[in-house]
Design an enzyme around this catalytic site. Structure first.
Site, PDB file in Angstrom:
ATOM      1  N   HIS A 161      79.662  15.464  93.095  1.00  0.00           N
ATOM      2  CA  HIS A 161      80.432  16.447  93.892  1.00  0.00           C
ATOM      3  C   HIS A 161      81.105  17.493  93.006  1.00  0.00           C
ATOM      4  O   HIS A 161      82.113  18.067  93.403  1.00  0.00           O
ATOM      5  CB  HIS A 161      81.504  15.760  94.753  1.00  0.00           C
ATOM      6  CG  HIS A 161      81.034  14.531  95.467  1.00  0.00           C
ATOM      7  ND1 HIS A 161      80.536  14.554  96.761  1.00  0.00           N
ATOM      8  CD2 HIS A 161      80.940  13.242  95.060  1.00  0.00           C
ATOM      9  CE1 HIS A 161      80.190  13.329  97.117  1.00  0.00           C
ATOM     10  NE2 HIS A 161      80.423  12.515  96.102  1.00  0.00           N
ATOM     11  N   SER A 282      79.303  43.829  79.583  1.00  0.00           N
ATOM     12  CA  SER A 282      79.687  44.616  80.745  1.00  0.00           C
ATOM     13  C   SER A 282      79.954  46.046  80.287  1.00  0.00           C
ATOM     14  O   SER A 282      80.453  46.262  79.184  1.00  0.00           O
ATOM     15  CB  SER A 282      80.956  44.035  81.376  1.00  0.00           C
ATOM     16  OG  SER A 282      81.632  45.035  82.114  1.00  0.00           O
ATOM     17  N   LYS A 288      83.487  40.952  78.031  1.00  0.00           N
ATOM     18  CA  LYS A 288      82.559  40.135  78.808  1.00  0.00           C
ATOM     19  C   LYS A 288      81.273  39.782  78.074  1.00  0.00           C
ATOM     20  O   LYS A 288      80.712  40.577  77.338  1.00  0.00           O
ATOM     21  CB  LYS A 288      82.170  40.861  80.099  1.00  0.00           C
ATOM     22  CG  LYS A 288      83.313  40.996  81.071  1.00  0.00           C
ATOM     23  CD  LYS A 288      83.507  39.757  81.908  1.00  0.00           C
ATOM     24  CE  LYS A 288      82.539  39.772  83.063  1.00  0.00           C
ATOM     25  NZ  LYS A 288      82.766  38.622  83.943  1.00  0.00           N
ATOM     26  N   GLU A 295      71.458  33.618  85.559  1.00  0.00           N
ATOM     27  CA  GLU A 295      71.600  34.060  86.958  1.00  0.00           C
ATOM     28  C   GLU A 295      70.254  34.522  87.523  1.00  0.00           C
ATOM     29  O   GLU A 295      69.919  34.250  88.678  1.00  0.00           O
ATOM     30  CB  GLU A 295      72.622  35.192  87.045  1.00  0.00           C
ATOM     31  CG  GLU A 295      74.038  34.737  86.706  1.00  0.00           C
ATOM     32  CD  GLU A 295      74.954  35.921  86.438  1.00  0.00           C
ATOM     33  OE1 GLU A 295      75.425  36.529  87.401  1.00  0.00           O
ATOM     34  OE2 GLU A 295      75.179  36.249  85.260  1.00  0.00           O
TER      35      GLU A 295
END
Ligand code: ARG
Length: 462
Positions: A161, A282, A288, A295
């Site tokens: 979980h 970024s 970043k 992704e």
């Protein structure tokens, strides 16, 4: 007499050429040109067989096979001029062959149809892709084995979980993915065996009256045997669906791993550092470092599942045998194959390059009362409590630690005995995470010795 504008392959019964819209919906050359090499290999095998069986002369066969090599070299050199009017790769190649060798080109299509031709080409292409995906999966498995070997005994939290459950080892977690991609590998191999029957010579749908030798073309093209039913042969696309199923399940595995890398590389987790080579920055936030490759791998699954569903929908409800619907089989498979190969390569690169933050993993492994099960097991083993009661006692101790704002090993012996008076100081020996993982020696368990055993087994297997 045939109108000049009607099709040179089947224009005999046509008085006029197609409407522009008809041509647009009908043509597949914009995408099936990817089958050029397979088309030429299939035609060369067919032409050799036609001569061996006396259907065409040796000299015609020779001219056809040589001419096809010239066509192939033109295609490979980017010098081939594709024509939409010629609809697909089969007719483009044959038309060019005719320009090069003249009359014998017209004999190539004896005892053959575009129906068995396209099925043959496409199957050869999918088979090549299966071989490429096998290589891609092996590379990824090797990268994972490298990570598992380096960190066979590094502790980290295991989750259910996405809540801390029990301590596990880094090596064990990496090896979980080895098992998953290992199943993908076995699915690929199964599919390859199943699809390896030759369709060539099933002709339009019913077979042919010419004395062809289907075993000969099957062998020449690396198939195990000719398929046994011509109606099925020309209308079967299971091989493409098998491929898409392999790709879909593997993409699902890739996306699960990608999701973990996204989570693990976040500032909140810091379990891993991804390399600069597989990250992006970024344009506005200078600090970043984004896990874009992970992704995108996570997202590729969408188009691969889409292709799988798409082809299922194309095929469902089609009466035997060939229908033009089946031309819609290719683009989705091409796209799914490209996406899968790229995702495999990107994941392999990320896994090879990534660094586990061993210290962060160790600290995290001890949080969330991760050794509570070890405490309960101790109560069963040493005090002889039924597991249900041990679970209850441990639950009370977790509640106590939580109210005191400490972890289980930080409780005093008195605290422990408040939950069960027979508890002795020996209990503290099982509350450490190292002890916890070292104790899980059951087959397939997380203990480093088990992990190393599985690494060895996999290495022997590869
Ligand atoms: N371009 C066609 C396809 O991809 C080739 C087969 C055409 N066969 C036919 N009977 N029209 O399916």
């Amino acid at each position: 007499m045939t109108d000049k504008t009607s099709n040179q392959m089947w224009g005999g019964r046509f008085a006029a050429g197609p409407d522009a819209i008809m041509e647009a919906i009908n043509a597949s050359i914009s995408f099936d040109r990817r089958l050029a090499a397979q088309d030429i290999a299939g035609s060369r095998a067919h032409a050799a067989m036609l001569a061996a069986t006396g259907v065409i002369s040796d000299s015609d066969s020779e001219a056809i096979r040589e001419g096809l090599l010239t066509v192939l070299s033109e295609i490979e050199a980017g010098k081939f001029e594709y024509s939409v009017a010629l609809e697909d790769i089969h007719m483009n190649v044959e038309a060019r062959l005719k320009e090069i060798i003249g009359e014998p080109a017209g004999r190539l299509h004896t005892a053959r149809s575009r129906n068995d031709q396209v099925a043959t080409d496409f199957k050869l292409w999918v088979r090549d892709q299966l071989d490429a995906s096998e290589a891609g999966l092996l590379a990824l498995i090797k990268a994972l084995l490298g990570q598992a070997e380096a960190g066979a005994d590094w502790v980290m939290p295991g989750f259910t979980h996405l809540q801390v459950a029990q301590p596990v080892t880094w090596g064990h977690h990496m090896m979980a993915y080895v098992e998953m991609f290992g199943r993908d590998l076995s699915r690929v191999r199964d599919a390859r065996v199943r699809m390896n029957e030759s369709v060539l010579g099933t002709a339009a749908l019913a077979g042919t009256s010419f004395p062809i030798d289907r075993d000969m073309t099957a062998t020449a093209l690396g198939f195990d045997r000719p398929c046994a039913n011509s109606l099925d042969g020309v209308s079967d696309r299971d091989f493409a669906l098998d491929f898409l199923n392999c790709a879909s399940i593997s993409a699902m595995h890739l996306s699960r791993m990608a999701e973990e890398l996204v989570i693990w590389s976040s500032a909140q987790f810091r379990f891993v550092a991804l390399s600069d080579r597989f990250s992006t920055g970024s344009s506005i936030m200078p600090q970043k470092k984004n896990p874009d490759a992970a992704e995108l791998i996570r997202a590729k699954v969408g188009r691969i599942f889409g292709a799988n569903t798409g082809l299922m929908m194309v095929m469902k409800g089609l009466p035997l045998t060939y229908s033009k619907d089946m031309q819609e089989d290719k683009e989705q498979v091409f796209d799914a194959a490209d996406s899968w190969m790229l995702a495999l390569a990107a994941m392999t690169g990320m896994v090879q390059d990534m660094t586990a933050n061993r210290d962060v993993l160790a600290v995290a492994a001890a949080t969330g009362f991760s050794t509570a099960t070890d405490l309960a097991d101790w109560l069963v083993r040493v005090l002889g409590l039924p597991f249900r009661e041990a679970h209850h006692v441990t639950g009370a101790l977790v509640g106590l630690a939580e109210s005191k704002g400490c972890d289980l090993p930080d409780l005093s012996l008195e605290d422990m005995q408040s939950a069960h008076s027979d508890i002795t100081s020996d209990v503290f020996g099982v509350l450490g995470v190292e002890n916890s993982v070292n104790s899980r020696v059951s087959y397939g368990g997380t203990a480093p010795e088990q992990v190393r055993f599985q690494i060895k087994r996999w290495k022997a297997r590869l």
